[in-house]
Design a protein around this motif. Sequence first.
Motif, mmCIF file in Angstrom:
data_model
loop_
_atom_site.group_PDB
_atom_site.id
_atom_site.type_symbol
_atom_site.label_atom_id
_atom_site.label_comp_id
_atom_site.label_asym_id
_atom_site.label_seq_id
_atom_site.Cartn_x
_atom_site.Cartn_y
_atom_site.Cartn_z
ATOM 1 N N TYR A 41 -22.820 -26.334 5.581
ATOM 2 C CA TYR A 41 -21.871 -25.222 5.583
ATOM 3 C C TYR A 41 -22.485 -23.896 5.163
ATOM 4 C CZ TYR A 41 -17.969 -28.481 6.176
ATOM 5 O OH TYR A 41 -17.095 -29.401 6.678
ATOM 6 N N ASP A 42 -23.799 -23.855 4.939
ATOM 7 C CA ASP A 42 -24.356 -22.638 4.321
ATOM 8 C C ASP A 42 -24.368 -21.435 5.246
ATOM 9 O OD1 ASP A 42 -26.339 -24.246 5.559
ATOM 10 O OD2 ASP A 42 -27.938 -23.274 4.455
ATOM 11 N N ASN A 43 -24.074 -21.608 6.542
ATOM 12 C CA ASN A 43 -23.822 -20.462 7.416
ATOM 13 C C ASN A 43 -22.329 -20.267 7.674
ATOM 14 O OD1 ASN A 43 -26.878 -21.120 8.919
ATOM 15 N ND2 ASN A 43 -26.349 -19.065 8.213
ATOM 16 N N VAL A 44 -21.629 -21.346 8.048
ATOM 17 C CA VAL A 44 -20.214 -21.145 8.397
ATOM 18 C C VAL A 44 -19.394 -20.641 7.206
ATOM 19 C CG1 VAL A 44 -20.053 -22.684 10.404
ATOM 20 C CG2 VAL A 44 -19.634 -23.595 8.153
ATOM 21 N N TYR A 57 -43.192 -25.816 3.713
ATOM 22 C CA TYR A 57 -43.404 -26.622 4.925
ATOM 23 C C TYR A 57 -43.067 -25.865 6.204
ATOM 24 C CZ TYR A 57 -43.636 -29.930 1.207
ATOM 25 O OH TYR A 57 -44.004 -30.549 0.045
ATOM 26 N N ARG A 58 -42.284 -24.802 6.077
ATOM 27 C CA ARG A 58 -41.846 -24.067 7.264
ATOM 28 C C ARG A 58 -42.644 -22.786 7.517
ATOM 29 N NH1 ARG A 58 -35.197 -24.384 6.669
ATOM 30 N NH2 ARG A 58 -34.964 -26.400 7.712
ATOM 31 N N ALA A 59 -43.220 -22.234 6.462
ATOM 32 C CA ALA A 59 -43.859 -20.917 6.583
ATOM 33 C C ALA A 59 -44.893 -20.884 7.706
ATOM 34 C CB ALA A 59 -44.492 -20.525 5.253
ATOM 35 N N GLY A 84 -28.552 -18.607 5.717
ATOM 36 C CA GLY A 84 -28.441 -19.897 5.049
ATOM 37 C C GLY A 84 -29.519 -19.995 3.985
ATOM 38 N N ASN A 85 -29.284 -20.825 2.999
ATOM 39 C CA ASN A 85 -30.246 -21.150 1.920
ATOM 40 C C ASN A 85 -30.455 -20.012 0.904
ATOM 41 O OD1 ASN A 85 -30.681 -23.508 3.428
ATOM 42 N ND2 ASN A 85 -32.550 -22.729 4.359
ATOM 43 N N VAL A 86 -30.558 -18.782 1.389
ATOM 44 C CA VAL A 86 -30.938 -17.638 0.538
ATOM 45 C C VAL A 86 -32.173 -18.019 -0.313
ATOM 46 C CG1 VAL A 86 -30.045 -15.733 -0.880
ATOM 47 C CG2 VAL A 86 -28.449 -17.121 0.418
ATOM 48 N N PHE A 96 -31.354 -24.464 -0.822
ATOM 49 C CA PHE A 96 -31.418 -25.144 0.471
ATOM 50 C C PHE A 96 -30.134 -25.913 0.772
ATOM 51 C CE2 PHE A 96 -32.454 -28.651 3.313
ATOM 52 C CZ PHE A 96 -33.018 -27.948 4.359
ATOM 53 N N ASP A 97 -29.500 -25.556 1.871
ATOM 54 C CA ASP A 97 -28.226 -26.144 2.345
ATOM 55 C C ASP A 97 -27.055 -25.873 1.393
ATOM 56 O OD1 ASP A 97 -29.301 -27.118 4.680
ATOM 57 O OD2 ASP A 97 -29.084 -29.245 4.176
ATOM 58 N N LEU A 98 -27.277 -25.201 0.271
ATOM 59 C CA LEU A 98 -26.236 -25.081 -0.751
ATOM 60 C C LEU A 98 -25.798 -23.652 -1.034
ATOM 61 C CD1 LEU A 98 -27.594 -27.697 -3.336
ATOM 62 C CD2 LEU A 98 -25.789 -27.992 -1.627
ATOM 63 N N MET A 145 -37.097 -27.377 12.683
ATOM 64 C CA MET A 145 -37.557 -26.856 11.386
ATOM 65 C C MET A 145 -37.200 -27.819 10.245
ATOM 66 S SD MET A 145 -39.252 -24.190 12.088
ATOM 67 C CE MET A 145 -39.485 -23.028 10.746
ATOM 68 N N ARG A 146 -36.147 -28.603 10.426
ATOM 69 C CA ARG A 146 -35.782 -29.602 9.412
ATOM 70 C C ARG A 146 -36.771 -30.768 9.440
ATOM 71 N NH1 ARG A 146 -30.675 -28.350 7.235
ATOM 72 N NH2 ARG A 146 -30.229 -30.358 6.323
ATOM 73 N N LYS A 147 -37.272 -31.054 10.640
ATOM 74 C CA LYS A 147 -38.218 -32.186 10.760
ATOM 75 C C LYS A 147 -39.544 -31.891 10.059
ATOM 76 C CE LYS A 147 -36.586 -34.611 14.834
ATOM 77 N NZ LYS A 147 -36.221 -33.863 16.040
HETATM 78 N N1 HSE Z 1 -29.763 -24.807 5.715
HETATM 79 C C1 HSE Z 1 -30.213 -25.079 7.049
HETATM 80 C C2 HSE Z 1 -31.684 -25.305 7.064
HETATM 81 C C3 HSE Z 1 -30.045 -23.972 8.043
HETATM 82 O O1 HSE Z 1 -32.397 -24.536 6.413
HETATM 83 O O2 HSE Z 1 -32.126 -26.207 7.755
HETATM 84 C C4 HSE Z 1 -28.971 -23.057 7.857
HETATM 85 O O3 HSE Z 1 -27.712 -23.662 7.979
#
Ligand code: HSE
Length: 312
Positions: free
Chosen positions: A143-146, A237-239, A12-14, A18-20, A190-192
């Motif tokens: 949908y970025d994985n499905v 923010y996630r690293a 996801g994200n590549v 992000f999310d797209l 991780m989104r939080k």
């Molecule tokens: N795009 C989502 C995220 C995860 O980074 O939170 C993958 O679907």
Amino acid sequence: MSLTVYAPASMGNVGVGFDLLGAALAPIDGSLLGDRVTIAAADGGVSLTQVGGWAHKLPSNPEDNIVHQCAVFFLKALGKENRGVALTLEKNLPVGSGLGSSASSVVAALYALNEHFGCPYDKQALLELMGEFEGKISGSVHYDNVAPCYLGGMQLMLNVPGAICEAIPSFKQWYWVVAYPGISLSTAMMRKLMPEQYDKSVVIDFGRYLSAFVHASYQQNAQLAIQVLKDVLAEPYRAAAIPGYDNARAALAELGMLTTGISGSGPTLFSVTDDLATANAAKAWLEANYLTDAGGFAHVCRLDEQGTRRVD
Ligand code: HSE
């Protein structure tokens, strides 16, 4: 009569989208990086058997598995509750890895169910269903994985009526080295970590990088694509929540990798090169330094252009 479906891992994200943006993965050594679902008619009701290298991490009651829930839903939606199906999920992807593990299970299950019942859902309707079910696990619909898991290649989310996503050209010369360190991180958590709001300058950078990446993909301008493959929304923010990520990122740059980012919400990372020897060196470094005692793996991949398919 049974049929078996394979659904590949995805990023996801590549990094830049992000999310797209999302892309499906195929290890170049031919190893299996995705779940398989087998379906056969049965005597009423839904049964699910869980096998495979990562099945031990799933809920022990199969009825709690999303694959089971997909089957119950499908029979009900088709008014075929009197029919039964026996499903086997071969869980080849770790949960909470950033490799689209839940998407892979959901997509394989719904694809298999649709095939089994003579394709009552068209592509678009099936994709919508996949998004809804995956959202039940990850906590929100994206949908970025499905989409790449189902359709293959590099997919850009459009989210307009009638078109959830569209494939964009990818760089066939690139190798995507992915490494999963063996620990599990929840997408919801991780989104939080990400802020609710961003500075205007960050928003402009995000739009510029993503649009330039899509432009570069169509132009097949690899140099530009690498220059703008930057994550300004999530990575900062996630690293810190991914042990060893910053260190690995720096080491991979030293090795000559072109760019490195977080796959989905992590902890898997991806790193890009157009040189096989460099890719193999990066894989070896990651195996020695990024994987933890909890297990894990690294693969040199191309993009999986086929997406989900029958393999029986
Ligand atoms: N795009 C989502 C995220 C995860 O980074 O939170 C993958 O679907």
